[in-house]
Design a protein around this motif. Structure first.
Motif, mmCIF file in Angstrom:
data_model
loop_
_atom_site.group_PDB
_atom_site.id
_atom_site.type_symbol
_atom_site.label_atom_id
_atom_site.label_comp_id
_atom_site.label_asym_id
_atom_site.label_seq_id
_atom_site.Cartn_x
_atom_site.Cartn_y
_atom_site.Cartn_z
ATOM 1 N N GLU A 42 38.897 57.012 -7.296
ATOM 2 C CA GLU A 42 39.197 56.703 -5.803
ATOM 3 C C GLU A 42 39.203 58.185 -5.237
ATOM 4 O O GLU A 42 39.708 59.041 -5.795
ATOM 5 C CB GLU A 42 40.861 56.250 -6.022
ATOM 6 C CG GLU A 42 41.593 56.297 -4.701
ATOM 7 C CD GLU A 42 40.900 55.601 -3.335
ATOM 8 O OE1 GLU A 42 40.668 56.302 -2.581
ATOM 9 O OE2 GLU A 42 40.565 54.395 -3.612
ATOM 10 N N ARG A 43 38.515 58.179 -4.083
ATOM 11 C CA ARG A 43 38.322 59.515 -3.432
ATOM 12 C C ARG A 43 39.776 60.078 -3.097
ATOM 13 O O ARG A 43 39.770 61.256 -2.784
ATOM 14 C CB ARG A 43 37.200 59.511 -2.702
ATOM 15 C CG ARG A 43 37.688 58.579 -1.285
ATOM 16 C CD ARG A 43 36.448 58.470 -0.458
ATOM 17 N NE ARG A 43 36.628 57.665 0.695
ATOM 18 C CZ ARG A 43 35.916 57.387 1.877
ATOM 19 N NH1 ARG A 43 34.604 57.821 1.836
ATOM 20 N NH2 ARG A 43 36.261 56.502 2.683
ATOM 21 N N SER A 44 40.752 59.474 -2.684
ATOM 22 C CA SER A 44 41.862 59.637 -1.930
ATOM 23 C C SER A 44 42.873 60.361 -2.957
ATOM 24 O O SER A 44 43.634 61.034 -2.652
ATOM 25 C CB SER A 44 42.515 58.657 -1.213
ATOM 26 O OG SER A 44 43.086 57.563 -1.920
ATOM 27 N N LEU A 104 44.052 51.860 1.798
ATOM 28 C CA LEU A 104 44.274 52.219 3.352
ATOM 29 C C LEU A 104 45.168 51.048 4.163
ATOM 30 O O LEU A 104 45.997 51.406 4.845
ATOM 31 C CB LEU A 104 43.013 52.202 4.366
ATOM 32 C CG LEU A 104 43.068 52.369 5.528
ATOM 33 C CD1 LEU A 104 43.412 53.647 5.995
ATOM 34 C CD2 LEU A 104 41.742 52.442 6.204
ATOM 35 N N THR A 160 39.904 60.945 -9.785
ATOM 36 C CA THR A 160 39.944 61.376 -8.375
ATOM 37 C C THR A 160 38.498 61.895 -7.988
ATOM 38 O O THR A 160 38.180 62.887 -8.520
ATOM 39 C CB THR A 160 41.207 62.284 -7.967
ATOM 40 O OG1 THR A 160 42.246 61.691 -8.003
ATOM 41 C CG2 THR A 160 41.182 62.804 -6.656
ATOM 42 N N SER A 169 34.666 61.331 -5.271
ATOM 43 C CA SER A 169 33.792 60.275 -4.565
ATOM 44 C C SER A 169 32.608 59.942 -5.199
ATOM 45 O O SER A 169 31.723 60.863 -5.562
ATOM 46 C CB SER A 169 33.285 61.129 -3.004
ATOM 47 O OG SER A 169 34.624 61.222 -2.148
ATOM 48 N N SER A 222 41.836 57.069 10.454
ATOM 49 C CA SER A 222 41.287 58.176 9.970
ATOM 50 C C SER A 222 42.523 59.061 10.153
ATOM 51 O O SER A 222 43.403 59.205 11.078
ATOM 52 C CB SER A 222 40.086 58.693 10.616
ATOM 53 O OG SER A 222 40.153 58.866 12.015
ATOM 54 N N ALA A 223 42.242 60.043 9.085
ATOM 55 C CA ALA A 223 43.638 61.008 9.261
ATOM 56 C C ALA A 223 43.747 61.654 10.596
ATOM 57 O O ALA A 223 42.592 62.401 10.986
ATOM 58 C CB ALA A 223 43.430 62.138 7.980
#
Length: 357
Positions: A90-92, A99, A173, A175, A232-233
């Motif tokens: 998980e990249r986040s 999300l 963690t 991508s 998006s952030a």
């Protein structure tokens, strides 16, 4: 039990099993169908001559989809030394909510009653049972905060870790930037060069950002007043409380963003624009989850066209009304088969559905 989205694949040695990320039970039923052939089940161990070779699974994405697959693998493998190993990427760095359930504000609610949101297809009340341990007065017909469902998913993932034990479920963690199918299995490369090896891979990538509207002047997209992806952030941080806002689309995301702007104290006008100018219909308020209504018996005979399917849905609504059944239950009955219906439409019919329906 999830909303529509792109295709997912479960890749086994020398085999690719397509799994559609469609709606509610359909996704998990098809995941289970694929995984049942991959992982030894504690309840029904395979015969010695049918020993399964897939023991190491890489899951890319740890939102609802990836989390439920990991949890299902743990249930199939059972406790103890099963040999099953799961690498969850998980990249986040946030594992479980994804999300949809991680970025939700208190005013963002589930659009399915709590009594129907269980992650397990055979136990749709599983989430409600979890919820009542924290809120004893919770009812099956309630539309609760989406963030609560994120907590539910996170706890389900923790339970899967405890079931497999011994660090067999590893949270990573990073991508994923490449995946290769090799004779010996799969190889996933993360940003930075780290490589993961496994027998199978599950792509649980989530919904992608929306497309830009078709505007000839591409300078529009570079204007800081334009936001392509409202999730998006920091997407809403540059909006002044007195600004007038144009929302392109009148679906559920529009409601989510309008609620978030309201919660931030926004005072300017909000204008929602769409081709039809229609908004989603309201759910019914109820203390109990609505009664189950089976999918139409002749659904496999429905025409493979947008117009034909729409007519059949309307026919089913009229039939249900004669028996005192609300139209919403007809729509709900289609959730487990929506992916199958969508798969029967060709590209032209899918475009027609998106444009007209």
């Amino acid at each position: 039990r999830v909303g529509t989205g792109p295709v997912r694949n479960i890749v086994r040695q020398k085999h690719v099993v397509p799994v559609f990320y469609s709606v509610q039970g359909d996704f998990l039923f098809r995941v289970r169908e694929a995984i049942d052939t991959m992982v030894p089940s504690a309840a029904s161990p395979p015969e010695s001559e049918k020993e399964l070779c897939v023991k190491s699974i890489i899951i890319v994405g740890a939102g609802l989809s990836g989390t439920t697959v990991a949890a299902w693998l743990a249930r199939l493998a059972g406790p103890g030394e099963s040999g099953v190993r799961v690498q969850l990427v998980e990249r986040s760095g946030v594992f479980g909510p994804g999300l949809a359930y991680g970025a939700a504000r208190p005013s963002h609610l589930l659009n399915v009653p709590a009594g129907r949101m269980g992650a397990w297809a055979e136990d749709e009340g599983h989430f409600l049972t979890w919820l009542r341990l924290r809120y004893p007065s919770a009812v099956g017909g309630a539309f609760v905060q989406r963030s609560l469902y994120g907590e539910y998913l996170a706890e389900m993932l923790g339970e899967a870790e405890r079931t497999l034990g011994g660090g067999a479920l590893q949270r990573i963690t990073g991508s994923a930037v490449d995946a290769q199918i090799e004779n010996s299995g799969v190889r996933v490369t993360l940003q930075g060069g780290r490589e993961l090896l496994g027998d199978a891979i599950v792509l649980a990538l989530g919904n992608f950002a929306p497309l830009d509207p078709p505007i000839p002047n591409r300078d529009f997209y570079r204007d800081p007043r334009y936001t392509r992806d409202p999730w998006s952030a920091g997407a809403l941080d540059g909006i002044d409380a007195s600004d007038d806002i144009l929302l392109i689309g009148t679906g559920l995301t529009m409601f989510d963003i309008a609620l978030e702007l309201r919660d931030r104290g926004h005072r300017g006008r909000m204008i929602a624009l769409s081709r039809r100018g229609l908004i989603p219909q309201f759910h019914r308020a109820s203390t109990a989850k609505p009664a189950h209504h089976a999918p139409p018996a002749d659904i496999d005979e429905w025409p493979n066209t947008t117009r034909g399917m729409l007519r059949r849905v309307r026919d089913e609504v009229r039939k249900a009304e004669k028996h005192g059944i609300d139209w919403r239950e007809v729509v709900t009955s289609l959730r487990p088969v929506t992916g199958r219906l969508w798969g029967r439409l060709n590209s032209a019919e899918r475009s027609r559905f998106l444009e007209k329906v």
